[in-house]
Design a protein around this motif. Structure first.
Motif, short mmCIF file in Angstrom:
data_model
loop_
_atom_site.label_atom_id
_atom_site.label_comp_id
_atom_site.label_asym_id
_atom_site.label_seq_id
_atom_site.Cartn_x
_atom_site.Cartn_y
_atom_site.Cartn_z
N THR A 301 0.91 -1.21 -0.13
CA THR A 301 0.05 -0.05 -0.13
C THR A 301 0.75 1.24 -0.02
N GLN A 302 2.07 1.16 0.34
CA GLN A 302 2.99 2.51 0.64
C GLN A 302 3.38 2.70 -0.75
N PHE A 303 3.47 4.26 -1.14
CA PHE A 303 3.93 4.67 -2.33
C PHE A 303 4.69 6.05 -1.94
N ASP A 304 5.39 6.64 -2.93
CA ASP A 304 6.22 7.56 -2.72
C ASP A 304 6.02 8.44 -3.54
N ILE A 305 4.98 9.32 -3.60
CA ILE A 305 4.68 10.58 -4.36
C ILE A 305 4.91 11.87 -3.57
N GLU A 306 5.84 12.75 -3.87
CA GLU A 306 5.96 13.91 -3.08
C GLU A 306 4.91 15.15 -3.59
N HIS B 215 3.94 -8.09 -10.30
CA HIS B 215 4.97 -8.31 -10.98
C HIS B 215 5.87 -9.50 -10.24
N GLY B 216 5.83 -10.54 -10.75
CA GLY B 216 6.24 -11.62 -9.96
C GLY B 216 5.46 -12.08 -8.64
N LYS B 217 6.16 -12.05 -7.67
CA LYS B 217 5.44 -12.12 -6.32
C LYS B 217 5.20 -10.93 -5.61
N GLU B 218 5.61 -9.73 -6.35
CA GLU B 218 5.26 -8.46 -5.68
C GLU B 218 3.75 -8.04 -6.11
N ILE B 219 3.15 -7.46 -5.14
CA ILE B 219 2.01 -6.76 -5.35
C ILE B 219 1.83 -5.42 -4.88
N PHE B 220 0.98 -4.54 -5.57
CA PHE B 220 0.72 -3.33 -5.19
C PHE B 220 -0.63 -2.96 -5.27
N PHE B 221 -1.31 -2.38 -4.40
CA PHE B 221 -2.84 -2.01 -4.37
C PHE B 221 -3.04 -0.68 -4.43
N ALA B 222 -3.87 -0.09 -5.28
CA ALA B 222 -4.56 1.14 -5.12
C ALA B 222 -5.94 1.10 -5.10
N PRO B 223 -6.43 1.81 -4.02
CA PRO B 223 -7.97 1.96 -3.80
C PRO B 223 -8.58 2.88 -4.98
N ALA B 224 -9.78 2.55 -5.23
CA ALA B 224 -10.43 3.83 -5.49
C ALA B 224 -11.07 4.63 -4.63
N LEU B 225 -10.93 5.89 -4.97
CA LEU B 225 -11.23 6.89 -3.85
C LEU B 225 -12.84 6.88 -3.49
N PRO B 226 -13.13 6.67 -2.30
CA PRO B 226 -14.59 6.64 -2.00
C PRO B 226 -15.24 7.91 -2.40
N LEU B 227 -16.38 7.79 -3.30
CA LEU B 227 -16.94 8.98 -3.87
C LEU B 227 -18.33 9.16 -3.01
N GLU B 228 -18.86 10.25 -2.92
CA GLU B 228 -20.18 10.37 -2.49
C GLU B 228 -21.15 9.57 -3.41
N ASP B 229 -20.92 10.01 -4.79
CA ASP B 229 -21.53 9.74 -6.08
C ASP B 229 -20.82 9.36 -7.11
N VAL B 230 -21.17 7.99 -7.74
CA VAL B 230 -20.52 7.84 -9.01
C VAL B 230 -21.51 8.13 -9.98
N PHE B 231 -21.31 8.94 -10.79
CA PHE B 231 -22.49 9.55 -12.05
C PHE B 231 -22.49 8.30 -13.34
N ASP B 257 8.70 0.27 -8.52
CA ASP B 257 8.39 1.41 -7.59
C ASP B 257 7.69 2.55 -8.52
N ASN B 258 8.26 2.87 -9.36
CA ASN B 258 7.52 4.02 -9.95
C ASN B 258 6.06 3.73 -10.68
N MET B 259 6.25 2.21 -10.93
CA MET B 259 4.68 1.65 -11.42
C MET B 259 3.65 1.96 -10.48
N LYS B 260 4.04 1.88 -9.13
CA LYS B 260 3.28 2.16 -8.00
C LYS B 260 2.58 3.58 -8.31
N ASN B 261 3.54 4.44 -8.25
CA ASN B 261 3.12 5.72 -8.46
C ASN B 261 2.25 5.91 -9.46
N ALA B 262 2.44 5.39 -10.71
CA ALA B 262 1.86 5.46 -11.98
C ALA B 262 0.23 4.95 -11.70
#
Lengths: 307, 307
Positions: A301-306, B215-231, B257-262
């Motif tokens: 979950t941790q990332f590094d965006i300044e 990426h192989g055994k490495e995993i990164f997760f980005a949540p969707a931002l919880p929104l009041e409404d999806v339109f 690591d940079n793909m996490k930011n992406a």
């Protein structure tokens, strides 16, 4: 050492998943909460009830983890609460096959004297009147009261449920239940409505999709760890609640920032619970495994965006 | 400045959601990808095809965002690709009402000479043979090739799809499609199988439940931002892909690591896309809003457990 008072069921479960089935095994919300909280440096006690059909070895399993069981009433000639469930192929839905309340039907909880000043109270899933009775017995105001509940009580004891919700600081509830309780589909809106019912903190559990912590406009999210296989989801929500309340009790810090950590600890412990049937994985889990998986949560979950 | 080559549809969409409906409006995978990538400091070009019924103002909208449209063929007397969809109440499922391929049926993509050495290639959802043809025209090997696709091609062009999957570095695909492509229910196992098909990086999009990067055994997760409404969810996946590939192009860094930011940048931009119909929200989005929401992503996910 701070004290954590736990109320909830101690029970027999019989579970069937696509991977196999069990006979009657140790189950119950308070059991999972207690075992999970025992991974922290706290004093804990369970308030519950069983029949005299409940094996001594199960009680020993709890005392071996330094859980005070003097608040678990053993009813002579009574039968222990029994639940049986069948999970569908996706493990996200289940049918309840059997619910035998047995000794739970007339349960009058008695909080041990030594825990009437517990810093943290964890009200596990149970009739709202039982949860209220436990709070009524406290002699000092707890630093934090956490409530877990489910749709069953919304359907059959809503006024009593709303009464106890009014009295707690944190509510943990799953996504469908949050929608039912609030009448809102958007979880952001649902949390806002539930805030208005009383709790300053609302935790919405989304199973394999993680958990959200709401505090006014602040939101924190913990994912569930992606696992190769989920074997049996029984007790995952209670294990989450036990990790959450156990960590809060140990740290004695009820700030939003510390609750973020508590959510991560709870998610971390729950990720082990689902790997085997019932409490099997939790009772042989060791500290190194817990720390190693916490590191996985960080890299997940941790990332590094300044900014 | 690095170059990003985008291939995908430029189209008319007609959308109906529980909140309203549109006439024919600007749509298409390459449109969303291009607009999203335009929030980064990159040179970009779209390869696509439209009919001469396609309004000049839509083309101007793209060129105003510094997108090179010399690779968008305008077919005289041809009609632009048209898609119409109806979203259900939960916005997680939809029915396709109309698909008129029109000029897309015989589309032969032509990569502009200036982009045959693009550093990053983003193959948006389209027939796998069109995606392959674009790769065939590259004169220098791209640093990274990203493929987006969908179940439609698994059903009707699987061999061609497997051929192009073999040639790309990153595949972005939704959870149900990952299960269909791999035959595995567990997303961890599904990603492992898709790795074996070629891509070193597998991105599994879970809509409102976020996105996983494997990426192989490495995993990164980005949540969707919880929104009041999806339109309107239309284009969210493409906007995600545009943010992902745009950020990678700008930073010219294809490390995990940079793909996490992406992934975070992609999720961030997608969170705006769903707030209005079609491209409406994206075209009036400003840089301050983007940065402010990135801060929300940080506070949503970052915690402070020392290990």
């Amino acid at each position: 050492m701070n004290k954590l008072l736990i109320v909830g069921t101690v029970a027999f479960d019989a579970i069937e998943t696509p991977f196999g089935k069990t006979d009657k095994i140790l189950g119950g919300a308070a059991t999972y909460i207690g075992i999970s909280a025992s991974f922290f440096n706290v004093k804990s006690a369970i308030v519950s009830v069983v029949g005299d059909d409940f094996p001594q070895e199960y009680l020993d399993l709890l005392t071996d983890r330094n859980i005070d069981i003097s608040g678990i009433e053993v009813v002579k000639g009574g039968k222990t609460f029994f639940w049986s469930g069948l999970y569908h192929n996706d493990l996200n839905s289940r049918d309840t096959l059997v619910t035998e309340l047995n000794v739970l039907a007339d349960f009058q909880p008695k909080v041990p004297q030594d825990y009437k000043n517990a810093e943290i109270v964890m009200l596990g899933n149970l009739h709202p009147l039982v949860q209220s009775s436990v709070l009524d017995q406290m002699e000092t105001k707890p630093k934090l009261v956490v409530l877990d509940t489910m749709n069953f009580w919304m359907d059959c004891a809503l006024p009593e449920l709303l009464d106890i919700i009014k009295r707690v600081d944190v509510i943990t509830i799953n996504d469908e239940e949050a929608r039912q309780l609030s009448g809102e589909y958007s979880l952001v809106k649902a949390a806002a409505k539930i805030h208005e019912m009383g709790p300053k903190y609302v935790v919405i559990k989304k199973g394999e999709h993680g958990a959200l912590l709401f505090h006014g406009k602040e939101i924190f999210f913990a994912p569930a760890l992606p696992l190769e296989d989920v074997f049996d989801p029984t007790g995952a929500g209670d294990t989450f609640a036990g990790g959450f309340s156990g960590y809060i009790t140990q740290s004695e810090n009820v700030s939003f920032d510390n609750m973020k950590n508590a959510i991560i600890y709870g998610s971390n412990l729950a990720s082990f619970c689902v790997e085997k049937f019932g409490t099997e994985r939790m009772v042989d889990l060791d500290e190194n495994e817990v720390v190693s998986r916490l590191k996985q949560f960080k890299s997940l979950t941790q990332f590094d965006i300044e900014l």
